[in-house]
Design an enzyme around this catalytic site. Structure first.
Site, PDB file in Angstrom:
ATOM      1  N   TYR A  65      -1.435  -1.168  10.354  1.00 49.25           N
ATOM      2  CA  TYR A  65      -1.632  -1.453   8.928  1.00 49.25           C
ATOM      3  C   TYR A  65      -0.402  -1.002   8.132  1.00 49.25           C
ATOM      4  CZ  TYR A  65      -3.510  -1.259   4.203  1.00 49.25           C
ATOM      5  OH  TYR A  65      -3.698  -1.432   2.852  1.00 49.25           O
TER       6      TYR A  65
ATOM      7  N   SER B 192       0.866  -1.185   0.000  1.00 50.23           N
ATOM      8  CA  SER B 192       0.000   0.000   0.000  1.00 50.23           C
ATOM      9  C   SER B 192       0.895   1.224   0.000  1.00 50.23           C
ATOM     10  CB  SER B 192      -0.857  -0.001   1.277  1.00 50.23           C
ATOM     11  OG  SER B 192      -1.454   1.263   1.474  1.00 50.23           O
TER      12      SER B 192
HETATM   13  N1  LIG Z   1      -8.746  -0.423  -0.843  1.00 53.31           N
HETATM   14  C1  LIG Z   1      -7.678   0.330  -0.620  1.00 53.31           C
HETATM   15  O1  LIG Z   1      -7.749   1.558  -0.528  1.00 53.31           O
HETATM   16  C2  LIG Z   1      -6.329  -0.317  -0.517  1.00 53.31           C
HETATM   17  C3  LIG Z   1      -5.204   0.497  -0.619  1.00 53.31           C
HETATM   18  C4  LIG Z   1      -3.937  -0.094  -0.533  1.00 53.31           C
HETATM   19  C5  LIG Z   1      -3.819  -1.466  -0.364  1.00 53.31           C
HETATM   20  N2  LIG Z   1      -4.946  -2.229  -0.262  1.00 53.31           N
HETATM   21  C6  LIG Z   1      -4.769  -3.672  -0.043  1.00 53.31           C
HETATM   22  O2  LIG Z   1      -5.427  -4.383  -1.066  1.00 53.31           O
HETATM   23  C7  LIG Z   1      -5.865  -5.643  -0.547  1.00 53.31           C
HETATM   24  C8  LIG Z   1      -7.349  -5.826  -0.848  1.00 53.31           C
HETATM   25  O3  LIG Z   1      -8.062  -4.781  -0.203  1.00 53.31           O
HETATM   26  P1  LIG Z   1      -9.548  -4.405  -0.631  1.00 53.31           P
HETATM   27  O4  LIG Z   1      -9.670  -2.949  -0.575  1.00 53.31           O
HETATM   28  O5  LIG Z   1      -9.924  -5.124  -1.866  1.00 53.31           O
HETATM   29  O6  LIG Z   1     -10.338  -4.998   0.637  1.00 53.31           O
HETATM   30  P2  LIG Z   1     -11.505  -6.072   0.754  1.00 53.31           P
HETATM   31  O7  LIG Z   1     -12.543  -5.864  -0.287  1.00 53.31           O
HETATM   32  O8  LIG Z   1     -11.912  -6.047   2.187  1.00 53.31           O
HETATM   33  O9  LIG Z   1     -10.772  -7.443   0.435  1.00 53.31           O
HETATM   34  C9  LIG Z   1      -9.987  -8.088   1.370  1.00 53.31           C
HETATM   35  C10 LIG Z   1      -9.828  -9.531   0.950  1.00 53.31           C
HETATM   36  O10 LIG Z   1      -9.006 -10.171   1.942  1.00 53.31           O
HETATM   37  C11 LIG Z   1      -9.666 -11.340   2.348  1.00 53.31           C
HETATM   38  N3  LIG Z   1      -9.323 -11.681   3.722  1.00 53.31           N
HETATM   39  C12 LIG Z   1      -9.391 -10.892   4.816  1.00 53.31           C
HETATM   40  N4  LIG Z   1      -9.046 -11.604   5.907  1.00 53.31           N
HETATM   41  C13 LIG Z   1      -8.735 -12.856   5.472  1.00 53.31           C
HETATM   42  C14 LIG Z   1      -8.312 -14.037   6.102  1.00 53.31           C
HETATM   43  N5  LIG Z   1      -8.122 -14.119   7.436  1.00 53.31           N
HETATM   44  N6  LIG Z   1      -8.085 -15.140   5.341  1.00 53.31           N
HETATM   45  C15 LIG Z   1      -8.272 -15.096   3.997  1.00 53.31           C
HETATM   46  N7  LIG Z   1      -8.683 -14.002   3.347  1.00 53.31           N
HETATM   47  C16 LIG Z   1      -8.912 -12.909   4.079  1.00 53.31           C
HETATM   48  C17 LIG Z   1     -11.150 -11.065   2.174  1.00 53.31           C
HETATM   49  O11 LIG Z   1     -11.842 -12.282   1.990  1.00 53.31           O
HETATM   50  P3  LIG Z   1     -12.843 -12.941   3.080  1.00 53.31           P
HETATM   51  O12 LIG Z   1     -13.544 -11.849   3.814  1.00 53.31           O
HETATM   52  O13 LIG Z   1     -13.716 -13.807   2.219  1.00 53.31           O
HETATM   53  O14 LIG Z   1     -11.945 -13.760   3.973  1.00 53.31           O
HETATM   54  C18 LIG Z   1     -11.149 -10.287   0.877  1.00 53.31           C
HETATM   55  O15 LIG Z   1     -11.128 -11.161  -0.220  1.00 53.31           O
HETATM   56  C19 LIG Z   1      -5.546  -5.644   0.935  1.00 53.31           C
HETATM   57  O16 LIG Z   1      -4.326  -6.315   1.166  1.00 53.31           O
HETATM   58  C20 LIG Z   1      -5.393  -4.166   1.247  1.00 53.31           C
HETATM   59  O17 LIG Z   1      -4.550  -3.923   2.341  1.00 53.31           O
HETATM   60  C21 LIG Z   1      -6.188  -1.689  -0.340  1.00 53.31           C
END
Ligand SMILES: NC(=O)c1ccc[n+]([C@@H]2O[C@H](COP(=O)([O-])OP(=O)(O)OC[C@H]3O[C@@H](n4cnc5c(N)ncnc54)[C@H](OP(=O)(O)O)[C@@H]3O)[C@@H](O)[C@H]2O)c1
Length: 258
Positions: free
Chosen positions: A144, A131
Site C-alpha cells: 500500500y 496517503s
Molecule cells: N481512510 C484512510 O485512512 C485513508 C488514508 C489515506 C489515504 N486513503 C485513500 O483514500 C482513498 C479512499 O479510501 P477510503 O478510506 O474512502 O476507502 P473506501 O471507503 O474503501 O473507498 C474506496 C473506494 O475505492 C473504490 N474501489 C476500490 N476498488 C476499486 C476498483 N477495482 N475499481 C473501482 N473502484 C474501486 C470503492 O468502490 P467500489 O467498492 O464500489 O468499487 C470505493 O469507492 C483510497 O485511495 C485510500 O487509499 C485513505
C-alpha cells in the site's frame, strides 16, 4: 480550485472519502458523477459503474461519462484498497498484486482515459490521492505504501507533462481517516467531516496547491525533512509483532497508525 461550478467525476466515489468529497462538490453547486464497482450504495448522486482494474470497463465508463457530460472538467482518482500484508509469508503476493493493480495501475488507467479530454478542452483539474503512508511507511501495509509513493511520484511527473495545457494537478494526501473500517480499529483516525472541512479549505485556495496536506498528515509527509523518520518508522513497525510469522496473534492486531 473552484468547486462551485464544476463537472466532476470521482472514481472511487461510492463510499468513504470519495463519496464525502463528491457530496461536498455537489453541495457547493457542481455537477458530480461517482464511479466504482458497487454503485448501489449511492442514491443521491449520478453514478457510473467502473472497475479500474479492467481496461475495458474504464473505457466504457469514460465514454458514458463524456457522452453525458462533455464539459467534464475535474477528475478525482480516489479508487484504492488498503490491505494488510505479512512479508514473511509469500502468500502476501496476492494482496500486493491487487494493491498495485487498483491503487497504481488503476490510477494510471483513469488518468490515461481522461487526460486527452481535459487537455483537448484546454482547462480542468486532476486530483490524485496518495496517503501519509506514501511518505512514511506503515510496514504492515507494505505494498500500500509503495503504491502511494508511486502515485506521488507519478503525480509530480504528470504535473510537469501538463504544464501549459490549462490542466492542473493536485495530490490529496490524507492521514488516517475514519472510513473503510478505520473507524472500528483506529481511535486516532480523523472523522470524515473534519478531514473534508480542512482538505476543502486547502483545496479551494488560490492558487490551487500542488498537495493538500491537512494538519494531521504533516508529521508523515515531512518526517524525513523534520528528522523524525526513523523514530516514527520504528513506532509504526510495532504492529508487525502481532503477525503469526513474528510469533504474535494476528487476530488481535489492531493497527492504529496510518
Ligand atoms: N481512510 C484512510 O485512512 C485513508 C488514508 C489515506 C489515504 N486513503 C485513500 O483514500 C482513498 C479512499 O479510501 P477510503 O478510506 O474512502 O476507502 P473506501 O471507503 O474503501 O473507498 C474506496 C473506494 O475505492 C473504490 N474501489 C476500490 N476498488 C476499486 C476498483 N477495482 N475499481 C473501482 N473502484 C474501486 C470503492 O468502490 P467500489 O467498492 O464500489 O468499487 C470505493 O469507492 C483510497 O485511495 C485510500 O487509499 C485513505
Amino acid at each position: 480550485m473552484d468547486i462551485t461550478d464544476r463537472t466532476v467525476l470521482v472514481v472511487g466515489g461510492t463510499s468513504g472519502i470519495g463519496l464525502g468529497l463528491a457530496r461536498r462538490f455537489a453541495d457547493a453547486g457542481s455537477t458530480v458523477v461517482v464511479g466504482g464497482r458497487d454503485t448501489s450504495r449511492v442514491d443521491d448522486l449520478e453514478t457510473v459503474t467502473v472497475d479500474v482494474t479492467d481496461p475495458g470497463s474504464v473505457t466504457r465508463a469514460r465514454d458514458t461519462v463524456l457522452a453525458a457530460h462533455p464539459d467534464l472538467d475535474v477528475v478525482v482518482t480516489m479508487a484504492g484498497v488498503m490491505l494488510l500484508e505479512d512479508l514473511r509469508d509469500p502468500a502476501h503476493a496476492e494482496q500486493a498484486q491487487t494493491t498495485i493493480d487498483v491503487n497504481l495501475l488503476g490510477t494510471l488507467r483513469i488518468l490515461d482515459a481522461f487526460t486527452p479530454h481535459l487537455v483537448g478542452q484546454g482547462y480542468g483539474d486532476v486530483v490524485t490521492v496518495t496517503s501519509g503512508i506514501g511518505f512514511l511507511p506503515f510496514p504492515i501495509m507494505a505494498t500500500y505504501g509503495a503504491s502511494k509513493a508511486a502515485v506521488h511520484s507519478y503525480t509530480e511527473s504528470l504535473r510537469a507533462h501538463l504544464v501549459g495545457t490549462g490542466v492542473g494537478v493536485t495530490e490529496l494526501v490524507p492521514p488516517a481517516v475514519a472510513t473503510a473500517g478505520q473507524e472500528l480499529v483506529n481511535p486516532n483516525a480523523l472523522p470524515l467531516d473534519a478531514f473534508l472541512d480542512e482538505a476543502l479549505d486547502l483545496l479551494t485556495r488560490t492558487p490551487t496547491p500542488h498537495e493538500v496536506v491537512v494538519d494531521r498528515a504533516r508529521a508523515l509527509r515531512w518526517a524525513e525533512r523534520d528528522g523524525t523518520y526513523a523514530e516514527l518508522l520504528a513506532q509504526r513497525s510495532r504492529p508487525l509483532d502481532a503477525l503469526p510469522s513474528h510469533g504474535g496473534d494476528h487476530t488481535t492486531d489492531t493497527p492504529s497508525s496510518r
